[in-house]
Design a protein around this motif. Structure first.
Motif, PDB file in Angstrom:
ATOM      1  N   UNK A 111       0.841  -1.190   0.000  1.00  0.00           N
ATOM      2  CA  UNK A 111       0.000   0.000   0.000  1.00  0.00           C
ATOM      3  C   UNK A 111       0.878   1.242   0.000  1.00  0.00           C
ATOM      4  N   UNK A 112       0.622   2.150  -0.958  1.00  0.00           N
ATOM      5  CA  UNK A 112       1.344   3.418  -1.042  1.00  0.00           C
ATOM      6  C   UNK A 112       0.314   4.532  -1.019  1.00  0.00           C
ATOM      7  N   UNK A 113       0.366   5.369   0.016  1.00  0.00           N
ATOM      8  CA  UNK A 113      -0.629   6.416   0.191  1.00  0.00           C
ATOM      9  C   UNK A 113      -0.346   7.587  -0.743  1.00  0.00           C
ATOM     10  N   UNK A 114      -1.411   8.119  -1.366  1.00  0.00           N
ATOM     11  CA  UNK A 114      -1.284   9.262  -2.249  1.00  0.00           C
ATOM     12  C   UNK A 114      -2.134  10.423  -1.773  1.00  0.00           C
ATOM     13  N   UNK A 115      -1.984  11.566  -2.414  1.00  0.00           N
ATOM     14  CA  UNK A 115      -2.748  12.753  -2.034  1.00  0.00           C
ATOM     15  C   UNK A 115      -4.191  12.644  -2.513  1.00  0.00           C
ATOM     16  N   UNK A 116      -4.382  12.272  -3.774  1.00  0.00           N
ATOM     17  CA  UNK A 116      -5.737  12.174  -4.319  1.00  0.00           C
ATOM     18  C   UNK A 116      -6.179  10.735  -4.545  1.00  0.00           C
ATOM     19  N   UNK A 117      -5.244   9.809  -4.618  1.00  0.00           N
ATOM     20  CA  UNK A 117      -5.584   8.400  -4.772  1.00  0.00           C
ATOM     21  C   UNK A 117      -4.437   7.558  -4.231  1.00  0.00           C
ATOM     22  N   UNK A 118      -4.773   6.348  -3.822  1.00  0.00           N
ATOM     23  CA  UNK A 118      -3.786   5.447  -3.248  1.00  0.00           C
ATOM     24  C   UNK A 118      -3.438   4.344  -4.246  1.00  0.00           C
ATOM     25  N   UNK A 119      -2.287   3.707  -4.023  1.00  0.00           N
ATOM     26  CA  UNK A 119      -1.822   2.659  -4.917  1.00  0.00           C
ATOM     27  C   UNK A 119      -1.751   1.345  -4.148  1.00  0.00           C
ATOM     28  N   UNK A 120      -2.311   0.299  -4.758  1.00  0.00           N
ATOM     29  CA  UNK A 120      -2.279  -1.040  -4.161  1.00  0.00           C
ATOM     30  C   UNK A 120      -1.597  -1.980  -5.148  1.00  0.00           C
TER      31      UNK A 120
END
Length: 289
Positions: free
Chosen positions: A236-245
């Motif tokens: 899991x990589x947290x983003x500002x407008x969307x996250x990445x899995x």
């Protein structure tokens, strides 16, 4: 504690099974989409668990894949029904990282690297409130309180008596130096962090500035693993407008290897506790001077 029915995990598991059936049939997602007169992106979202799956979707896909075993169809239909239930976090309204919360709620272990702030599961309430307020300056007070409540509720996974979440955390020294909420709040946060590090299922290490460049310089990420072998690990990589899995085995393996390098270069557990204690004393001296 994790509930018996976790809609997020059910969607992932169902999506993986639907992908497997498609691949056994030798069809591409585009071909399936053409047969059902839907977009290819819908098929992809169904398979990666990012979209709620209806029983009608399951019925239609089983028809395309010519699944004749009624037990398999009935099992998939039940999973679709379970996946539409609401997790505890839905009671708080629209939470931007609800997918992650669902995964965390059902995970058996979590490995996290944080370069900027204390991980949410290890935050005090005062630290969490100050952090959320500072990070979202235009957010209403009621929404900030809602987010704080969600964060506190998530921490039940760490404190659960039955099958608590096993957690490894590598923290950059910056997470200890950034005075979120003020010096007194940081003293309390660091004392809490040291106490949490003494739990048998929690391991905390600090990456000091003196280490220089290291495999974590590209930013925060977390690796979640699950008790059921059918559920693949997730990065899991947290983003500002969307996250990445990331769920592909090759991606998870690369991040896992990188994490082992982080752990090897960071201070060990005892050195970390001493470092946290010394940093808390520095805050205390600066408040009294």
């Amino acid at each position: 504690m994790a509930s018996n029915v976790n809609p997020t995990v059910r969607r992932r598991r169902l999506g993986q099974e639907l992908r497997r059936l498609r691949e056994l049939k030798g069809m591409t997602a585009e071909e399936v989409a053409e047969r059902l007169l839907v977009s290819q992106s819908k098929i992809s979202r169904l398979e990666n668990g990012r979209r709620s799956i209806s029983q009608r979707d399951v019925r239609d896909l089983c028809g395309v894949y010519e699944v004749e075993d009624h037990r398999i169809v009935d099992s998939l239909m039940q999973m679709a029904k379970d996946s539409r239930q609401q997790g505890w976090w839905h009671a708080f309204g629209d939470i931007p990282y609800s997918v992650y919360i669902g995964l965390e709620t059902d995970a058996a272990s979590l490995r996290v690297y944080e370069p900027q702030v204390i991980p949410g599961l290890l935050q005090t309430r005062a630290y969490a409130e100050a952090l959320i307020t500072g990070a979202l300056p235009e957010t209403a007070t009621t929404d900030i309180e809602k987010r704080v409540q969600v964060r506190v509720r998530r921490q039940e996974r760490i404190n659960a008596e039955d099958s608590p979440l096993r957690m490894w955390a590598v923290l950059d020294e910056a997470t200890l130096r950034r005075a979120v909420g003020g010096k007194q709040a940081m003293i309390e946060q660091l004392e809490h962090l040291e106490a949490m590090s003494r739990l048998p299922h929690v391991t905390i290490q600090v990456m000091p500035f003196s280490m220089g460049a290291h495999p974590g310089v590209n930013g925060q990420y977390a690796i979640l693993e699950f008790p059921d072998a059918a559920d693949s690990s997730v990065v899991y990589i947290e983003g500002v407008t969307s996250d990445l899995y990331l769920e592909k085995a090759n991606d998870v393996q690369k991040y896992s290897v990188m994490y082992e390098h982080l752990r090897a270069q960071a201070l060990n557990v005892d050195q970390t506790r001493q470092f946290i204690s010394d940093t808390a004393k520095e805050y205390a001296r600066s408040t009294s001077s």
